[in-house]
Design a protein around this motif. Structure first.
Motif, PDB file in Angstrom:
ATOM      1  N   GLN A  19      22.011  66.574  14.853  1.00 16.09           N
ATOM      2  CA  GLN A  19      21.429  66.793  16.169  1.00 16.09           C
ATOM      3  C   GLN A  19      21.534  65.530  17.019  1.00 16.09           C
ATOM      4  O   GLN A  19      21.346  64.418  16.521  1.00 16.09           O
ATOM      5  CB  GLN A  19      19.958  67.208  16.044  1.00 16.09           C
ATOM      6  CG  GLN A  19      19.755  68.545  15.346  1.00 16.09           C
ATOM      7  CD  GLN A  19      18.288  68.921  15.261  1.00 16.09           C
ATOM      8  OE1 GLN A  19      17.426  68.243  15.826  1.00 16.09           O
ATOM      9  NE2 GLN A  19      18.000  70.010  14.558  1.00 16.09           N
ATOM     10  N   ALA A  20      21.816  65.702  18.287  1.00 22.02           N
ATOM     11  CA  ALA A  20      21.930  64.557  19.190  1.00 22.02           C
ATOM     12  C   ALA A  20      20.614  63.786  19.239  1.00 22.02           C
ATOM     13  O   ALA A  20      19.540  64.372  19.342  1.00 22.02           O
ATOM     14  CB  ALA A  20      22.314  65.038  20.591  1.00 22.02           C
ATOM     15  N   GLN A  51      18.311  57.793  16.361  1.00 19.78           N
ATOM     16  CA  GLN A  51      17.278  56.968  16.988  1.00 19.78           C
ATOM     17  C   GLN A  51      15.881  57.457  16.615  1.00 19.78           C
ATOM     18  O   GLN A  51      14.983  56.651  16.358  1.00 19.78           O
ATOM     19  CB  GLN A  51      17.440  56.971  18.503  1.00 19.78           C
ATOM     20  CG  GLN A  51      16.490  56.024  19.221  1.00 19.78           C
ATOM     21  CD  GLN A  51      16.715  54.578  18.814  1.00 19.78           C
ATOM     22  OE1 GLN A  51      17.809  54.045  18.961  1.00 19.78           O
ATOM     23  NE2 GLN A  51      15.666  53.940  18.288  1.00 19.78           N
ATOM     24  N   ALA A  52      15.689  58.769  16.582  1.00 13.46           N
ATOM     25  CA  ALA A  52      14.386  59.307  16.191  1.00 13.46           C
ATOM     26  C   ALA A  52      14.051  58.942  14.752  1.00 13.46           C
ATOM     27  O   ALA A  52      12.895  58.636  14.424  1.00 13.46           O
ATOM     28  CB  ALA A  52      14.376  60.823  16.378  1.00 13.46           C
ATOM     29  N   THR A  53      15.057  58.939  13.887  1.00  9.60           N
ATOM     30  CA  THR A  53      14.845  58.553  12.493  1.00  9.60           C
ATOM     31  C   THR A  53      14.470  57.089  12.392  1.00  9.60           C
ATOM     32  O   THR A  53      13.551  56.710  11.645  1.00  9.60           O
ATOM     33  CB  THR A  53      16.112  58.832  11.668  1.00  9.60           C
ATOM     34  OG1 THR A  53      16.418  60.233  11.723  1.00  9.60           O
ATOM     35  CG2 THR A  53      15.924  58.415  10.219  1.00  9.60           C
ATOM     36  N   VAL A  54      15.162  56.248  13.141  1.00 12.09           N
ATOM     37  CA  VAL A  54      14.843  54.818  13.145  1.00 12.09           C
ATOM     38  C   VAL A  54      13.413  54.590  13.626  1.00 12.09           C
ATOM     39  O   VAL A  54      12.650  53.826  13.022  1.00 12.09           O
ATOM     40  CB  VAL A  54      15.842  54.043  14.020  1.00 12.09           C
ATOM     41  CG1 VAL A  54      15.369  52.607  14.239  1.00 12.09           C
ATOM     42  CG2 VAL A  54      17.222  54.049  13.389  1.00 12.09           C
ATOM     43  N   ASN A  55      13.039  55.251  14.710  1.00 10.87           N
ATOM     44  CA  ASN A  55      11.686  55.081  15.242  1.00 10.87           C
ATOM     45  C   ASN A  55      10.644  55.443  14.200  1.00 10.87           C
ATOM     46  O   ASN A  55       9.631  54.742  14.029  1.00 10.87           O
ATOM     47  CB  ASN A  55      11.498  55.940  16.497  1.00 10.87           C
ATOM     48  CG  ASN A  55      12.382  55.499  17.652  1.00 10.87           C
ATOM     49  OD1 ASN A  55      12.893  54.376  17.657  1.00 10.87           O
ATOM     50  ND2 ASN A  55      12.572  56.373  18.618  1.00 10.87           N
ATOM     51  N   PHE A  56      10.866  56.542  13.503  1.00  9.80           N
ATOM     52  CA  PHE A  56       9.917  56.976  12.472  1.00  9.80           C
ATOM     53  C   PHE A  56       9.866  55.980  11.312  1.00  9.80           C
ATOM     54  O   PHE A  56       8.785  55.582  10.855  1.00  9.80           O
ATOM     55  CB  PHE A  56      10.298  58.363  11.954  1.00  9.80           C
ATOM     56  CG  PHE A  56       9.461  58.818  10.791  1.00  9.80           C
ATOM     57  CD1 PHE A  56       8.181  59.312  10.991  1.00  9.80           C
ATOM     58  CD2 PHE A  56       9.952  58.733   9.490  1.00  9.80           C
ATOM     59  CE1 PHE A  56       7.398  59.719   9.912  1.00  9.80           C
ATOM     60  CE2 PHE A  56       9.180  59.139   8.414  1.00  9.80           C
ATOM     61  CZ  PHE A  56       7.900  59.634   8.623  1.00  9.80           C
ATOM     62  N   MET A  62      32.167  66.976  10.147  1.00  8.02           N
ATOM     63  CA  MET A  62      30.781  66.881   9.713  1.00  8.02           C
ATOM     64  C   MET A  62      30.560  65.636   8.865  1.00  8.02           C
ATOM     65  O   MET A  62      29.521  64.965   8.984  1.00  8.02           O
ATOM     66  CB  MET A  62      30.391  68.135   8.929  1.00  8.02           C
ATOM     67  CG  MET A  62      28.901  68.205   8.592  1.00  8.02           C
ATOM     68  SD  MET A  62      27.848  68.304  10.070  1.00  8.02           S
ATOM     69  CE  MET A  62      28.136  69.993  10.575  1.00  8.02           C
ATOM     70  N   ALA A  63      31.517  65.303   8.020  1.00 11.01           N
ATOM     71  CA  ALA A  63      31.395  64.097   7.201  1.00 11.01           C
ATOM     72  C   ALA A  63      31.325  62.855   8.087  1.00 11.01           C
ATOM     73  O   ALA A  63      30.510  61.951   7.849  1.00 11.01           O
ATOM     74  CB  ALA A  63      32.575  63.991   6.237  1.00 11.01           C
ATOM     75  N   GLN A  64      32.151  62.802   9.114  1.00  8.60           N
ATOM     76  CA  GLN A  64      32.139  61.651  10.004  1.00  8.60           C
ATOM     77  C   GLN A  64      30.840  61.577  10.807  1.00  8.60           C
ATOM     78  O   GLN A  64      30.321  60.486  11.071  1.00  8.60           O
ATOM     79  CB  GLN A  64      33.342  61.714  10.948  1.00  8.60           C
ATOM     80  CG  GLN A  64      34.685  61.498  10.250  1.00  8.60           C
ATOM     81  CD  GLN A  64      34.748  60.144   9.555  1.00  8.60           C
ATOM     82  OE1 GLN A  64      34.400  59.119  10.127  1.00  8.60           O
ATOM     83  NE2 GLN A  64      35.192  60.151   8.302  1.00  8.60           N
ATOM     84  N   THR A  65      30.293  62.731  11.168  1.00 11.06           N
ATOM     85  CA  THR A  65      29.002  62.747  11.861  1.00 11.06           C
ATOM     86  C   THR A  65      27.909  62.180  10.970  1.00 11.06           C
ATOM     87  O   THR A  65      27.051  61.405  11.425  1.00 11.06           O
ATOM     88  CB  THR A  65      28.644  64.183  12.291  1.00 11.06           C
ATOM     89  OG1 THR A  65      29.642  64.670  13.187  1.00 11.06           O
ATOM     90  CG2 THR A  65      27.288  64.241  12.966  1.00 11.06           C
ATOM     91  N   TYR A  66      27.937  62.560   9.708  1.00 11.78           N
ATOM     92  CA  TYR A  66      26.932  62.052   8.763  1.00 11.78           C
ATOM     93  C   TYR A  66      27.056  60.548   8.594  1.00 11.78           C
ATOM     94  O   TYR A  66      26.047  59.822   8.620  1.00 11.78           O
ATOM     95  CB  TYR A  66      27.095  62.752   7.417  1.00 11.78           C
ATOM     96  CG  TYR A  66      26.107  62.283   6.367  1.00 11.78           C
ATOM     97  CD1 TYR A  66      24.785  62.709   6.392  1.00 11.78           C
ATOM     98  CD2 TYR A  66      26.503  61.412   5.350  1.00 11.78           C
ATOM     99  CE1 TYR A  66      23.880  62.283   5.434  1.00 11.78           C
ATOM    100  CE2 TYR A  66      25.602  60.977   4.391  1.00 11.78           C
ATOM    101  CZ  TYR A  66      24.293  61.418   4.440  1.00 11.78           C
ATOM    102  OH  TYR A  66      23.396  60.983   3.492  1.00 11.78           O
TER     103      TYR A  66
END
Length: 691
Positions: A255-256, A260-265, A304-308
């Motif tokens: 998800q776009a 950043q949301a993961t880092v913030n958490f 998908m692999a590159q996105t991950y």
């Protein structure tokens, strides 16, 4: 998307190898990426991207693996006596990791055996020590609650969380000074984040459940962030040579804005106080999802692999910590989508893109089945074994070619010394350098030079001759008590080829002075140990509630500051130590000093009044090794829970101090103090195969 979209970029997979102990690079025909996978900086003493698995000794010896992980979990705490099981495993304890499938032994052997088996690992007849990884998956099974919000609520249950912290401390004490990696609570943090993206808004009874280690609410607040930070802090105290990482589920990585949301958490959680993060690309083989659960979307294509990988890179860069990928599915293109032989494409993809993984700040790959029907290292047709072997022999991952070394404690640390074993893969010379823990890491050339470098003042340095795979001894003396150091080591072979990056070992000498807030009473209490010989010091020390020893206190007595509980080690066998406690207020004239221990040498532990000198705001008392009051029967080690007691409420001097402390005790503030088994844990998470 189906596997052929991705696998079109790869060559054929490994050929089946009947004798897994005799694998060679010739057994494989796996496409590999020749991009350099040197880690910068090195991690856990390894300078190449590491490869590991979940498996037994035979599987782990079938390739030159760097890591081996095991689950540590439990049946619900409420179904057995956790404190008793730590001392002696009975039939009721065998569903707990510390007593897994074994009775009549001290608790915790499962942990020490994991360490011993990884340290003794071999490949092709030569030593190939592995780093033991502990996946601590406890909250869901030990709480007995449903997965999700109910599970998160368990950390706000003082009874549960007290036992949880006792269990965590017990595991860390079993690890001790050994090198290890600790992986905290898969999935749990994802459920915390789903409940509230601000972990400070998720309540947890941290200070009441663990006053001995995390009683300062300003430092360890009573919420999910304080809970995570307390767990990390305890690793630093009880297992100083271990690294620790929070699990960061990538459930929404595509998800776009999710990176950043993961880092913030994670930053709000305090995950950056750890050493790495952990993520899992999937919990099942894609073929299982497609054929059994009717979910064809579980397949990854190149996009998908590159996105991950981009998500991992963004998270690790901002967090400032590397990543380890865990429980990677083992299915491959040779599977037939039946039980234990499901297809997947991640093994083949990862081994053909090792350089890209390194560039995404990934330092380790750990492969393992996430559920009992999935493909395993023993049923994948040899793909993992031969891929890892080829990866190692080509120098793309693992320790790589050239001389390598490892460090382990032989004895200590004490207050002033430590003995360390240094082992190299080839004969030559070993060079070592001891510096303060806060110092920047040296290069191998700086270790060899053995002198001050940059702004770093070297504490001690030396060298020693080494035979191949035979431990050499480094004796460190004249150290300062209660001080953190790092020992660096670099080996040079007979052709003068120096190890690429030095190996390191964190070292903390035992202390003789401890100051911290008690669980009740306010202020700070200082405990000072004297006597017992020059190496005698606190291996562990802390303050805790009176109810934590497992036996009710004597009637008519209150303990306004709780208890001091310590384990002193490296003391003169049969000798005596003196302990002086300094309280923040003068001690009332009718105060008494009570201990929980043997009132006569060799007797069972019980509450008794111990002789002490009380003057002003200090209490001083003595204990003789293996004598009156010593709960340990090990020569040179003294264990002691004790505390200042008042007879009833009449002697409480002031309402604002002693009475409040008494009320806090009577209201039940408690925290456990625990001492220090076989097979895998019985209770499985949803991603864990039984057995």
């Amino acid at each position: 998307m189906k596997q052929q979209v991705l696998l079109g970029t790869l060559t054929a997979a490994c050929l089946f190898v009947a004798h897994l102990g005799n694998l060679s690079a010739a057994s494989c025909n796996v496409s590999t990426n020749t991009t350099n996978t040197t880690l910068s900086p090195p991690f856990m003493g390894r300078d190449k991207l590491m490869v590991g698995l979940s498996g037994g000794d035979a599987a782990a010896a079938s390739a030159p693996f760097d890591l081996r992980y095991r689950y540590f979990n439990s049946m619900p705490f409420s179904t057995y006596n956790h404190a008793n099981c730590m001392q002696n495993v009975t039939a009721g304890c065998t569903g707990w990791w510390g007593g897994w499938q074994e009775t009549g032994v001290p608790g915790g052997l499962y942990a020490t055996r994991h360490i011993q088996s990884t340290q003794a690992a071999t490949w092709q007849g030569a030593p190939q020590p592995q780093i033991p990884v502990f996946t601590y998956y406890m909250i869901l099974p030990a709480s007995g609650l449903p997965e999700g919000p109910s599970e998160v609520a368990a950390i706000n249950d003082q009874t549960f969380l007290t036992t949880y912290f006792n269990d965590w401390r017990f595991l860390l004490q079993k690890i001790g000074n050994n090198q290890a990696m600790l992986h905290l609570e898969p999935d749990f943090w994802g459920f915390v984040r789903a409940l509230n993206s601000n972990p400070a808004a998720v309540p947890a009874k941290v200070t009441l459940s663990n006053p001995a280690d995390c009683g300062n609410a300003a430092q360890y607040p009573n919420n999910a962030a304080g809970f995570a930070q307390c767990m990390i802090h305890m690793v630093r105290v009880y297992a100083p040579n271990a690294t620790v990482g929070v699990h960061a589920p990538g459930w929404t990585f595509s998800q776009a804005g999710d990176a950043q949301a993961t880092v913030n958490f994670l930053q709000a959680l305090g995950a950056d106080q750890g050493d790495f993060i952990v993520s899992d690309p999937s919990d099942r083989d894609a073929g299982f999802y497609e054929t059994v659960l009717n979910r064809p979307d579980a397949w990854w294509d190149d996009s998908m692999a590159q996105t991950y990988l981009a998500w991992i890179k963004a998270v690790t860069q901002q967090l400032g910590k590397p990543a380890v990928l865990w429980q990677i599915p083992l299915g491959n293109s040779n599977g037939n989508n039946t039980t234990s032989h499901y297809k997947d494409n991640r093994v083949e993809y990862f081994f053909s893109h090792m350089g890209e993984l390194r560039d995404a700040n990934i330092v380790g790959l750990m492969f393992g089945a996430g559920e009992g029907q999935q493909t395993t290292p023993e049923t994948d047709g040899g793909l993992l074994y031969c891929s890892a072997t080829q990866d190692y022999t080509q120098g793309l991952g693992g320790p790589g070619p050239g001389i390598q070394s490892s460090l382990t404690f032989a004895s200590g640390p004490t207050t002033i010394s430590a003995d360390v074993n240094a082992t190299a893969t080839q004969a030559g010379t070993g060079y070592w350098l001891l510096v303060p823990r806060s110092a920047s890491a040296p290069t191998s050339a700086q270790v060899e030079a053995g002198v001050n470098y940059g702004a770093v003042t070297v504490v001690a340095a030396g060298n020693l001759p080494l035979a191949a795979n035979v431990p050499g001894s480094i004796s460190l003396a004249g150290l300062s008590a209660g001080t953190q150091y790092t020992l660096y080591f670099a080996a040079k072979d007979a052709s003068n080829n120096l190890q690429t990056a030095p190996t390191s070992l964190a070292l903390t000498t035992t202390a003789t002075i401890y100051t911290a807030p008690p669980p009740v009473g306010g202020g700070s209490v200082t405990t000072v140990l004297t006597g017992g010989g020059p190496t005698c010091g606190f291996q562990t020390v802390g303050y805790q509630s009176v109810g934590s020893v497992g036996a009710p206190p004597p009637r008519g007595l209150v303990f306004p500051y709780g208890l001091v509980n310590f384990a002193a080690t490296s003391c003169t066998p049969g000798g005596a130590i003196t302990v002086t406690l300094t309280y923040p207020n003068p001690v009332p004239a009718d105060a008494q000093f009570w201990k929980f221990g043997p009132p006569t040498a060799g007797a069972p532990s019980q509450w008794y009044q111990h002789p002490a000198v009380i003057a002003g705001n200090t209490v001083s008392y003595s204990i003789t090794d293996n004598g009156v009051g010593d709960r340990s029967n090990v020569l040179g080690q003294i264990n002691d829970p004790a505390g200042l007691a008042l007879p009833g409420v009449a002697s409480v001097p002031t309402l604002n101090e002693w009475t409040l402390a008494l009320l806090a005790v009577l209201l039940g503030g408690s925290a456990g103090w625990v001492g220090l088994r076989r097979g895998a844990p019985a209770t499985a998470r949803r991603r864990h195969p039984l057995g």
